[in-house]
Design an enzyme around this catalytic site. Structure first.
Site, mmCIF file in Angstrom:
data_model
loop_
_atom_site.group_PDB
_atom_site.id
_atom_site.type_symbol
_atom_site.label_atom_id
_atom_site.label_comp_id
_atom_site.label_asym_id
_atom_site.label_seq_id
_atom_site.Cartn_x
_atom_site.Cartn_y
_atom_site.Cartn_z
ATOM 1 N N ASP A 107 6.840 -8.076 6.200
ATOM 2 C CA ASP A 107 6.835 -8.872 4.974
ATOM 3 C C ASP A 107 5.457 -9.511 4.746
ATOM 4 O OD1 ASP A 107 7.258 -10.565 2.900
ATOM 5 O OD2 ASP A 107 8.932 -11.642 3.803
ATOM 6 N N TYR B 105 7.762 -8.992 -21.349
ATOM 7 C CA TYR B 105 6.708 -8.937 -20.332
ATOM 8 C C TYR B 105 5.685 -10.071 -20.494
ATOM 9 C CZ TYR B 105 4.296 -7.083 -16.386
ATOM 10 O OH TYR B 105 3.753 -6.973 -15.128
ATOM 11 N N ALA C 51 0.796 -1.236 0.000
ATOM 12 C CA ALA C 51 0.000 0.000 0.000
ATOM 13 C C ALA C 51 0.823 1.279 0.000
ATOM 14 C CB ALA C 51 -0.901 0.007 1.247
ATOM 15 N N SER C 52 2.154 1.188 -0.078
ATOM 16 C CA SER C 52 2.914 2.403 0.229
ATOM 17 C C SER C 52 3.360 3.215 -0.985
ATOM 18 C CB SER C 52 4.138 2.048 1.081
ATOM 19 O OG SER C 52 5.066 1.277 0.356
ATOM 20 N N GLY D 32 3.084 3.572 -5.677
ATOM 21 C CA GLY D 32 2.544 3.119 -6.950
ATOM 22 C C GLY D 32 1.051 2.853 -6.941
ATOM 23 N N TYR E 26 -0.200 -6.503 -16.365
ATOM 24 C CA TYR E 26 0.119 -5.675 -17.526
ATOM 25 C C TYR E 26 0.137 -6.561 -18.762
ATOM 26 C CZ TYR E 26 2.446 -2.386 -20.588
ATOM 27 O OH TYR E 26 2.727 -1.567 -21.651
HETATM 28 P P1 NAD Z 1 5.573 -0.390 -6.562
HETATM 29 O O1 NAD Z 1 6.982 -0.845 -6.431
HETATM 30 O O2 NAD Z 1 5.311 1.068 -6.592
HETATM 31 O O3 NAD Z 1 4.658 -1.007 -5.399
HETATM 32 C C1 NAD Z 1 4.866 -2.252 -4.828
HETATM 33 C C2 NAD Z 1 4.426 -2.235 -3.380
HETATM 34 O O4 NAD Z 1 4.646 -3.528 -2.796
HETATM 35 C C3 NAD Z 1 5.209 -1.247 -2.516
HETATM 36 O O5 NAD Z 1 4.309 -0.594 -1.651
HETATM 37 C C4 NAD Z 1 6.167 -2.151 -1.745
HETATM 38 O O6 NAD Z 1 6.557 -1.614 -0.491
HETATM 39 C C5 NAD Z 1 5.274 -3.369 -1.546
HETATM 40 N N1 NAD Z 1 6.005 -4.583 -1.214
HETATM 41 C C6 NAD Z 1 6.994 -5.194 -1.916
HETATM 42 N N2 NAD Z 1 7.388 -6.318 -1.289
HETATM 43 C C7 NAD Z 1 6.637 -6.419 -0.162
HETATM 44 C C8 NAD Z 1 6.552 -7.359 0.892
HETATM 45 N N3 NAD Z 1 7.339 -8.448 0.912
HETATM 46 N N4 NAD Z 1 5.663 -7.134 1.880
HETATM 47 C C9 NAD Z 1 4.854 -6.029 1.872
HETATM 48 N N5 NAD Z 1 4.862 -5.117 0.887
HETATM 49 C C10 NAD Z 1 5.754 -5.310 -0.117
HETATM 50 O O7 NAD Z 1 5.036 -1.097 -7.862
HETATM 51 P P2 NAD Z 1 3.730 -0.958 -8.760
HETATM 52 O O8 NAD Z 1 4.204 -0.673 -10.148
HETATM 53 O O9 NAD Z 1 2.707 -0.083 -8.150
HETATM 54 O O10 NAD Z 1 3.237 -2.465 -8.756
HETATM 55 C C11 NAD Z 1 2.074 -2.931 -8.127
HETATM 56 C C12 NAD Z 1 1.425 -3.980 -9.000
HETATM 57 O O11 NAD Z 1 0.995 -3.359 -10.215
HETATM 58 C C13 NAD Z 1 2.386 -5.115 -9.404
HETATM 59 O O12 NAD Z 1 1.675 -6.330 -9.410
HETATM 60 C C14 NAD Z 1 2.759 -4.740 -10.828
HETATM 61 O O13 NAD Z 1 3.151 -5.852 -11.601
HETATM 62 C C15 NAD Z 1 1.453 -4.137 -11.310
HETATM 63 N N6 NAD Z 1 1.523 -3.279 -12.522
HETATM 64 C C16 NAD Z 1 2.445 -2.293 -12.631
HETATM 65 C C17 NAD Z 1 2.493 -1.528 -13.797
HETATM 66 C C18 NAD Z 1 3.514 -0.439 -13.979
HETATM 67 O O14 NAD Z 1 3.756 -0.022 -15.102
HETATM 68 N N7 NAD Z 1 4.088 0.086 -12.928
HETATM 69 C C19 NAD Z 1 1.567 -1.748 -14.827
HETATM 70 C C20 NAD Z 1 0.612 -2.742 -14.670
HETATM 71 C C21 NAD Z 1 0.593 -3.511 -13.498
#
Ligand code: NAD
Length: 409
Positions: free
Chosen positions: A110, A233, A48-49, A51, A223
């Site tokens: 975690d 991807y 939740a922190s 993205g 994605y």
């Molecule tokens: P991000 O890195 O911003 O967010 C990931 C989050 O997961 C962070 O809050 C991180 O602290 C948390 N996290 C990681 N490991 C953890 C753990 N062991 N325990 C608790 N929290 C943990 O990434 P994002 O891009 O927002 O990705 C989120 C989802 O969206 C992923 O499944 C990603 O594949 C998907 N996604 C991303 C995109 C893109 O372009 N960024 C596009 C489509 C889908």
């Protein structure tokens, strides 16, 4: 302390507390400026922190007044070191939620572990009684199992070498890139980390504790993207994991009477996760230019608000007083907020640019400044109106986390 960005490859090792708070509050203000959503009421966001997870939490709280519990894996400040951006984001989120009378608590640890699941279950039992939406938005490089085994995810192809180009994030040069195929063990490990197993573990644990609302929705993110990114991807090791995620959604909907599980396909955006994928940063910087030129660009918050409002919490015409939701899915069953990214006019323009883009003309065809602005803003830098030369308090508490419980993520 005066906080400056310190980058290492595609990572920034410092974060600016005021800048992160400004960014979070801007996302909140965006959602509050939009129409309300008759959405979820008690929400658990795992990851939740930053993205998409952070944007999901903000959308649920500020478009639908939802109580939220966020699971994060972040570091508080210490020893002259700033906290991670996700820590400052969560602090700013909670402060604003509390100021507006919304329940918000955060668990730092975690998400793959049983201990964190137990802690969250106890919190839901004591404070909320149940949850009606679980957002699973983890992007993690590794997963540690209960027996200590560690799985590492890889970003590789699954069938042969793949040659293309990418942007070298240290020099902004467009350079050739060659990606090797993953071994079967690496693919298996990537599925363990980024597939649906842990998502299902969460739902099963919540179900066993009797904490799922009668009509629980759960959503995870994926994605698809255009053909040029498919080898790395969709058809790569991460794509295998995402396929597993989708199959898990279908299995949960089939097997858990209270649960409807969805996968939302989101737009390619600059986040800490996407910066690590070869080819994708160059694709994103071209995409940003094309979508901004057409007035169609969205960030995480616009994407997640639109997911909630136009795709997920769409009420169907039903009898009785309770309006059931009828999410809008494509023929395969995916929620699609990558619909604007994938519009033919957008993709034709990216296709036209891709073969001709090179270091010399990158400024004409790519939104490199937009890429870097987004990158630094993720860590609280390059925010307008902030005096980065000023001293700032780096030790910022997350209201719901007692100081003695601050576990280094
Ligand atoms: P991000 O890195 O911003 O967010 C990931 C989050 O997961 C962070 O809050 C991180 O602290 C948390 N996290 C990681 N490991 C953890 C753990 N062991 N325990 C608790 N929290 C943990 O990434 P994002 O891009 O927002 O990705 C989120 C989802 O969206 C992923 O499944 C990603 O594949 C998907 N996604 C991303 C995109 C893109 O372009 N960024 C596009 C489509 C889908």
């Amino acid at each position: 302390m005066i906080v400056e960005p310190k980058t290492r490859g595609f990572i920034c090792t410092t974060a600016h507390p005021t800048g992160c708070a400004v960014a979070v509050n801007r996302q909140i203000d965006y959602v509050k400026s939009q129409p309300r959503v008759e959405g979820p009421k008690k929400v658990l966001v795992i990851g939740a922190s930053t993205g998409y997870g952070l944007a999901s939490r903000i959308s649920a709280a500020f478009a639908s007044d939802a109580a939220t519990i966020g699971v994060i894996f972040d570091k508080p400040a210490g020893n002259n070191r700033t906290a991670s951006a996700g820590w400052y984001n969560s602090a700013a989120f909670e402060q604003r939620a509390l100021a507006e009378g919304l329940y918000a608590k955060t668990v730092n640890g975690d998400a793959f572990s049983a201990a964190v699941k137990d802690q969250v279950i106890q919190m839901i039992r004591e404070d909320l009684g149940s949850v009606d939406l679980i957002v699973y938005s983890l992007a993690s490089p590794r997963r540690t199992m209960a027996d200590g085994t560690v799985y590492n995810s890889v970003l590789k192809t699954t069938s042969g070498d793949y040659e293309n180009k990418t942007i070298d994030l240290r020099t902004n040069a467009i350079v050739p890139v060659s990606i090797t195929p993953a071994t079967p063990e690496e693919i298996e490990a990537t599925v363990k980390v980024m597939g649906g197993e842990d998502w299902q573990d969460w739902l099963k644990a919540l179900e066993a504790a009797n904490l799922l609302a009668p009509q629980t929705v759960t959503v995870a993110y994926s994605y698809i993207g255009p053909e040029l990114t498919h080898p790395i991807y969709l058809n790569g090791s991460i794509g295998q994991a995402k396929r597993h995620l989708f199959e898990t959604a279908q299995a949960m909907t089939r097997e858990m009477p209270n649960v409807k599980a969805y996968v939302s396909v989101n737009k390619a955006l600059v986040t800490q996760a996407s910066a690590a994928i070869p080819v994708v940063p160059l694709y994103i910087s071209i995409l940003y230019k094309v979508m901004k030129d057409k007035g169609l660009h969205e960030g995480c918050i616009e994407q997640m608000y639109r997911l909630f409002k136009d795709k997920l919490y769409v009420t169907g015409a039903v009898g009785a007083a309770v309006a059931a939701i009828s999410p809008v899915v494509d023929e395969a069953g995916y929620l699609r907020v990558d619909d604007w990214e994938m519009r033919p006019d957008i993709q034709q323009e990216v296709d036209r640019i891709w073969p001709i883009v090179a270091t010399e003309n990158a400024a004409d065809y790519c939104d490199i400044d937009g890429y870097w602005d987004d990158f630094f803003q993720m860590f609280g830098f390059r925010q307008p109106g902030i005096d980065y030369a000023a001293d700032v308090e780096i030790d910022v508490p997350i209201p719901s986390i007692p100081v003695e419980d601050e576990t280094a993520g």
